[in-house]
Design a protein around this motif. Structure first.
Motif, PDB file in Angstrom:
ATOM      1  N   LEU A 175       0.785  -1.032  -0.039  1.00 25.59           N
ATOM      2  CA  LEU A 175       0.144  -0.053  -0.666  1.00 25.59           C
ATOM      3  C   LEU A 175       0.887   1.675  -0.004  1.00 25.59           C
ATOM      4  O   LEU A 175       0.645   2.192  -0.876  1.00 25.59           O
ATOM      5  N   ILE A 176       1.810   1.585   0.896  1.00 27.06           N
ATOM      6  CA  ILE A 176       2.873   2.617   0.361  1.00 27.06           C
ATOM      7  C   ILE A 176       3.428   2.538  -0.128  1.00 27.06           C
ATOM      8  O   ILE A 176       3.257   3.918  -1.282  1.00 27.06           O
ATOM      9  N   LEU A 177       4.352   1.766  -0.894  1.00 27.50           N
ATOM     10  CA  LEU A 177       4.567   1.767  -2.292  1.00 27.50           C
ATOM     11  C   LEU A 177       2.817   2.431  -3.377  1.00 27.50           C
ATOM     12  O   LEU A 177       3.455   3.026  -4.582  1.00 27.50           O
TER      13      LEU A 177
ATOM     14  N   SER B 111       0.773   4.085  -3.225  1.00 26.14           N
ATOM     15  CA  SER B 111       0.637   5.331  -2.752  1.00 26.14           C
ATOM     16  C   SER B 111       2.161   6.144  -3.190  1.00 26.14           C
ATOM     17  O   SER B 111       1.846   7.406  -4.018  1.00 26.14           O
ATOM     18  N   VAL B 112       3.158   6.498  -2.729  1.00 26.50           N
ATOM     19  CA  VAL B 112       4.174   7.319  -3.177  1.00 26.50           C
ATOM     20  C   VAL B 112       4.679   7.378  -3.837  1.00 26.50           C
ATOM     21  O   VAL B 112       5.369   8.651  -4.976  1.00 26.50           O
ATOM     22  N   THR B 113       4.041   6.742  -5.007  1.00 25.57           N
ATOM     23  CA  THR B 113       4.865   5.882  -6.686  1.00 25.57           C
ATOM     24  C   THR B 113       3.726   6.433  -7.414  1.00 25.57           C
ATOM     25  O   THR B 113       4.141   7.017  -8.435  1.00 25.57           O
ATOM     26  N   VAL B 114       2.914   6.994  -7.135  1.00 26.05           N
ATOM     27  CA  VAL B 114       1.967   7.594  -8.369  1.00 26.05           C
ATOM     28  C   VAL B 114       2.202   8.897  -8.110  1.00 26.05           C
ATOM     29  O   VAL B 114       1.930   9.217  -9.931  1.00 26.05           O
ATOM     30  N   TRP B 115       3.330  10.218  -7.776  1.00 25.95           N
ATOM     31  CA  TRP B 115       3.556  11.122  -8.443  1.00 25.95           C
ATOM     32  C   TRP B 115       4.752  10.489  -9.070  1.00 25.95           C
ATOM     33  O   TRP B 115       4.692  12.474 -10.278  1.00 25.95           O
ATOM     34  N   LEU B 116       5.360   9.803 -10.113  1.00 28.55           N
ATOM     35  CA  LEU B 116       5.988   9.626 -10.447  1.00 28.55           C
ATOM     36  C   LEU B 116       6.252   9.340 -11.611  1.00 28.55           C
ATOM     37  O   LEU B 116       5.915   9.970 -12.829  1.00 28.55           O
ATOM     38  N   GLY B 117       4.390   8.066 -11.804  1.00 29.75           N
ATOM     39  CA  GLY B 117       3.824   8.276 -12.738  1.00 29.75           C
ATOM     40  C   GLY B 117       2.625   9.419 -13.309  1.00 29.75           C
ATOM     41  O   GLY B 117       2.643  10.341 -14.689  1.00 29.75           O
TER      42      GLY B 117
ATOM     43  N   ARG C 108       6.990 -11.246  -0.082  1.00 31.84           N
ATOM     44  CA  ARG C 108       7.250 -10.134   0.781  1.00 31.84           C
ATOM     45  C   ARG C 108       8.131  -9.611  -0.731  1.00 31.84           C
ATOM     46  O   ARG C 108       7.929  -7.825   0.129  1.00 31.84           O
ATOM     47  N   TRP C 109       8.587  -9.839  -1.359  1.00 33.08           N
ATOM     48  CA  TRP C 109       9.282  -9.016  -2.418  1.00 33.08           C
ATOM     49  C   TRP C 109       8.288  -8.220  -3.062  1.00 33.08           C
ATOM     50  O   TRP C 109       8.289  -6.829  -4.277  1.00 33.08           O
ATOM     51  N   ALA C 110       7.582  -9.055  -3.914  1.00 32.44           N
ATOM     52  CA  ALA C 110       6.132  -8.887  -5.311  1.00 32.44           C
ATOM     53  C   ALA C 110       5.534  -7.807  -4.538  1.00 32.44           C
ATOM     54  O   ALA C 110       5.425  -6.770  -5.061  1.00 32.44           O
ATOM     55  N   GLY C 111       5.365  -7.685  -3.294  1.00 29.71           N
ATOM     56  CA  GLY C 111       4.351  -6.524  -2.819  1.00 29.71           C
ATOM     57  C   GLY C 111       4.879  -4.868  -3.193  1.00 29.71           C
ATOM     58  O   GLY C 111       4.170  -4.600  -3.778  1.00 29.71           O
ATOM     59  N   PRO C 112       5.648  -4.780  -2.821  1.00 33.79           N
ATOM     60  CA  PRO C 112       6.450  -3.520  -2.817  1.00 33.79           C
ATOM     61  C   PRO C 112       6.246  -3.434  -4.381  1.00 33.79           C
ATOM     62  O   PRO C 112       6.611  -2.356  -4.955  1.00 33.79           O
ATOM     63  N   LEU C 113       7.285  -4.835  -5.154  1.00 29.78           N
ATOM     64  CA  LEU C 113       7.424  -4.493  -5.982  1.00 29.78           C
ATOM     65  C   LEU C 113       6.054  -4.341  -7.162  1.00 29.78           C
ATOM     66  O   LEU C 113       5.808  -2.869  -7.860  1.00 29.78           O
ATOM     67  N   LEU C 114       5.130  -4.686  -7.647  1.00 29.65           N
ATOM     68  CA  LEU C 114       4.271  -4.506  -7.423  1.00 29.65           C
ATOM     69  C   LEU C 114       3.424  -3.381  -7.404  1.00 29.65           C
ATOM     70  O   LEU C 114       2.387  -2.817  -8.324  1.00 29.65           O
ATOM     71  N   GLY C 115       2.820  -2.841  -5.904  1.00 32.94           N
ATOM     72  CA  GLY C 115       2.563  -1.702  -5.667  1.00 32.94           C
ATOM     73  C   GLY C 115       3.364  -0.127  -6.036  1.00 32.94           C
ATOM     74  O   GLY C 115       2.113   0.316  -6.683  1.00 32.94           O
ATOM     75  N   GLY C 116       4.578  -0.458  -6.194  1.00 31.13           N
ATOM     76  CA  GLY C 116       5.826   0.611  -7.051  1.00 31.13           C
ATOM     77  C   GLY C 116       4.419   1.008  -8.306  1.00 31.13           C
ATOM     78  O   GLY C 116       4.655   1.403  -8.865  1.00 31.13           O
TER      79      GLY C 116
END
Length: 247
Positions: free
Chosen positions: A78-80, A82-88, A129-137
């Motif tokens: 969830l954190i990734l 939301s915080v990467t939306v500004w990049l897109g 554990r690693w797919a969550g942040p990657l796919l979230g970003g």
């Protein structure tokens, strides 16, 4: 101020999108985004869906009593997301909007085809554990570029094997944080005007009316058939948006 035809089109779009969400529990952002992009343009569509999406998803995110369990499990995702939306969203002022509209069309087509195929991926706890942040970003970047919240985030939430109630609540959480992040990103790029914000707030009324109608229709319509028609419609809308962007 938009003309009367545009105002009526916006109201009918959110009435339809709310009805779809009332029947099957999802689809308001996707339906409204696709229809408004085809008629008004991508940045305007993204701005208009903000308030209806937030209002209709905050309840879905809050109810169920499982928020703590869900957050403990998917908070990096969830954190990734939301915080990467500004990049897109930065691409909205730097990239030809026809390309971004075409990208939205592609995402809608992929989402529709995967849903129609019934494909369900599965992730082990170690991979989660690693797919969550990657796919979230990735989900966040695509949200910022196209306004679509669903891909690949929904695939991830389905793949980790959440029970139905937790899955629905986690989807509400994803859509809520994505909507908030998208609003700030659009504002930061001067794409969220007071007029669009006011229209978005007004669109809550037809969206909620549509949800009530959809909940009543749910008792009369086979949900499986309605779901299939929904994804076929998304597929066709995606094709139209790509063709329109290319033209």
């Amino acid at each position: 101020m938009p003309d009367h035809f545009t105002l009526i089109s916006i109201a009918l779009t959110f009435l339809l999108a709310g009805t779809v969400k009332g029947v099957i529990g999802l689809g308001l952002p996707s339906v409204s985004l696709a229809l408004l992009t085809a008629s008004l343009g991508l940045p305007q569509a993204m701005a208009l869906l903000l308030v209806p999406s937030f209002v209709t998803n905050i309840w879905q995110a809050a109810v169920g009593g499982n928020a703590r369990v869900i957050l403990l499990r998917i908070w990096p995702f969830l954190i990734l997301a939301s915080v990467t939306v500004w990049l897109g969203a930065a691409a909205l002022t730097r990239v030809d909007l026809a390309w971004l509209s075409a990208l939205l069309g592609i995402l809608l087509i992929v989402y529709a085809l995967l849903s129609l195929s019934g494909l369900r991926l599965s992730l082990s706890p170690g991979r989660e554990r690693w797919a969550g942040p990657l796919l979230g970003g990735l989900n966040g970047v695509l949200t910022g570029m196209t306004g679509s919240f669903v891909f690949p985030g929904i695939l991830f939430l389905q793949a980790i094997g959440l029970p139905r109630d937790l899955l629905i609540q986690s989807m509400g959480m994803l859509f809520t944080v994505s909507t908030i992040a998208l609003g700030f990103s659009l504002k930061g790029n001067n794409l969220l005007t007071a007029e669009l914000g006011g229209l978005s707030a007004a669109a809550v009324i037809p969206a909620l009316i549509g949800m009530v109608l959809g909940q009543r229709l749910r008792r009369r319509l086979p949900e499986t058939l309605f779901r299939r028609l929904f994804f076929i419609s998304l597929l066709l809308l995606g094709l139209y948006i790509i063709a329109d962007a290319g033209w």
